[in-house]
Design an enzyme around this catalytic site. Sequence first.
Site, PDB file in Angstrom:
ATOM      1  N   HIS A 110      38.345 -50.535  42.280  1.00  0.00           N
ATOM      2  CA  HIS A 110      36.994 -50.892  42.180  1.00  0.00           C
ATOM      3  C   HIS A 110      36.378 -52.408  42.538  1.00  0.00           C
ATOM      4  CE1 HIS A 110      35.996 -52.264  38.083  1.00  0.00           C
ATOM      5  NE2 HIS A 110      35.191 -52.407  38.526  1.00  0.00           N
TER       6      HIS A 110
ATOM      7  N   ASP B  95      33.087 -54.632  42.893  1.00  0.00           N
ATOM      8  CA  ASP B  95      32.325 -55.259  41.892  1.00  0.00           C
ATOM      9  C   ASP B  95      31.570 -55.140  43.324  1.00  0.00           C
ATOM     10  OD1 ASP B  95      33.828 -55.280  39.094  1.00  0.00           O
ATOM     11  OD2 ASP B  95      33.108 -57.428  38.901  1.00  0.00           O
TER      12      ASP B  95
ATOM     13  N   HIS C 129      40.206 -54.426  41.895  1.00  0.00           N
ATOM     14  CA  HIS C 129      41.053 -54.763  40.568  1.00  0.00           C
ATOM     15  C   HIS C 129      40.266 -53.367  39.822  1.00  0.00           C
ATOM     16  CE1 HIS C 129      36.406 -56.141  40.471  1.00  0.00           C
ATOM     17  NE2 HIS C 129      36.652 -55.527  38.995  1.00  0.00           N
TER      18      HIS C 129
ATOM     19  N   ARG D 138      42.976 -53.731  23.773  1.00  0.00           N
ATOM     20  CA  ARG D 138      41.969 -55.264  24.769  1.00  0.00           C
ATOM     21  C   ARG D 138      39.974 -54.823  24.110  1.00  0.00           C
ATOM     22  NH1 ARG D 138      42.518 -57.828  29.470  1.00  0.00           N
ATOM     23  NH2 ARG D 138      40.899 -57.245  31.005  1.00  0.00           N
TER      24      ARG D 138
HETATM   25  C1  GA4 Z   1      31.157 -52.154  38.563  1.00  0.00           C
HETATM   26  C2  GA4 Z   1      30.295 -53.322  38.158  1.00  0.00           C
HETATM   27  C3  GA4 Z   1      30.283 -53.314  36.560  1.00  0.00           C
HETATM   28  O1  GA4 Z   1      30.573 -53.031  35.739  1.00  0.00           O
HETATM   29  C4  GA4 Z   1      28.578 -52.431  37.265  1.00  0.00           C
HETATM   30  C5  GA4 Z   1      29.533 -50.787  37.101  1.00  0.00           C
HETATM   31  C6  GA4 Z   1      28.356 -49.520  36.930  1.00  0.00           C
HETATM   32  C7  GA4 Z   1      28.771 -48.689  35.885  1.00  0.00           C
HETATM   33  O2  GA4 Z   1      29.467 -49.524  35.128  1.00  0.00           O
HETATM   34  O3  GA4 Z   1      27.516 -48.361  36.529  1.00  0.00           O
HETATM   35  C8  GA4 Z   1      28.991 -48.947  38.369  1.00  0.00           C
HETATM   36  C9  GA4 Z   1      30.234 -49.225  39.015  1.00  0.00           C
HETATM   37  C10 GA4 Z   1      29.947 -51.005  38.815  1.00  0.00           C
HETATM   38  C11 GA4 Z   1      29.994 -49.332  40.524  1.00  0.00           C
HETATM   39  C12 GA4 Z   1      29.587 -48.146  40.922  1.00  0.00           C
HETATM   40  C13 GA4 Z   1      28.783 -47.314  40.614  1.00  0.00           C
HETATM   41  C14 GA4 Z   1      27.791 -48.040  39.104  1.00  0.00           C
HETATM   42  C15 GA4 Z   1      29.798 -47.666  38.148  1.00  0.00           C
HETATM   43  C16 GA4 Z   1      29.905 -46.983  39.027  1.00  0.00           C
HETATM   44  C17 GA4 Z   1      30.379 -45.409  39.068  1.00  0.00           C
HETATM   45  C18 GA4 Z   1      27.584 -51.818  35.809  1.00  0.00           C
HETATM   46  C19 GA4 Z   1      28.245 -52.443  38.562  1.00  0.00           C
HETATM   47  O4  GA4 Z   1      27.016 -52.700  38.548  1.00  0.00           O
HETATM   48  O5  GA4 Z   1      28.715 -51.711  39.034  1.00  0.00           O
END
Ligand code: GA4
Length: 330
Positions: free
Chosen positions: A203, A205, A260, A272
Amino acid sequence: MVAASPNPIHNEKIEAIELPIIDLSAERSQVRNLIVKACEDYGFFKVINHGVPQDIVAKLEEQSLSFFAKTMAEKQRAGPAIPLGYGCKTIGFNGDMGEVEYLLFNTNPISIAQRSKTISNEPTKFSSAVSGYIEAMKDLACEILDLIGEGLWVPDTSVFSRMIRDVENDSFFRLNHYPHHVNKDCTNNMNSSCSSRVGFGAHNDPQILTLLRSNDVGGLQISPQDGVWVPAPSDPTAFWVNVGDLLQAMTNGRFVSVRHRALNNSSNSQSRMSMAYFATPPLNACINALPEMVTPEKPRLYKPFTWGEYKNTLYSLRLGDTRLNLFRAS
Ligand code: GA4
């Protein structure tokens, strides 16, 4: 590049590239140029000599360890991570899965203190460890963002950090635990059930900048191009910094939001654990390419949007979706 090997399972290439390491104690004019270069080349780099006191990190690592060692019933007292709380194997709202358990917080100290009561038997200790760490991450993120402002030679060098210092900032924080597996199939790490164990899937960020630190167990990888994965070795004393979608949009694509993932197939017997701080603007912040980044040769790539609009979009999509494309200017 020092080595390349094909992964027979996914047709992916694993490349051992030396990723940029930036010494924050070096001369400022050098540091800012190196950071800008790393953000352009990879959207990813490691910072050392960052000035974050070791005891702030150690306190949080201890609290995090003791939380994840609890029974499932105890951990679930934190409430489900939709959107904030304890999550196990499921990620987000739309069916994404991973070999990971985690705690997700916003960064408001009052909300952290409140949540800590459901997380720890010593809530004050837990919340001060989390809040202390977040405070240090916010300072470090703002310092890096100021260096980026200087390195880009924009007239307002605090244009990025101001969004994070805003009282209304919507920053997030997460503690991840990738449990160690005892798996007979894993003696040979070319084995499919081993090498395909994804802890946190590929994904980008969504935010401005992420600061990630882990214990001494690897698993983090970045993908500078499709089908190529570069391991980012663990270094408990350093922080990996990655560019998020919003910084890519504000620099009009000059910086890249890095793809990443974290694999959970460590060959030693340790789990981890990682801690990630996501520097995020307020919900109503307008995300627009800086005027200096837009030229006749480099026309505006994305239409302006608010973080709130972007956040709604990302929660409606899957983890691996590239959401920035939905905001293209034409
Ligand atoms: C990815 C980056 C951060 O960990 C996060 C994630 C969020 C979550 O875990 O709730 C998301 C993911 C993240 C992107 C798309 C959506 C939202 C899970 C998901 C499937 C906290 C963020 O801001 O986006």
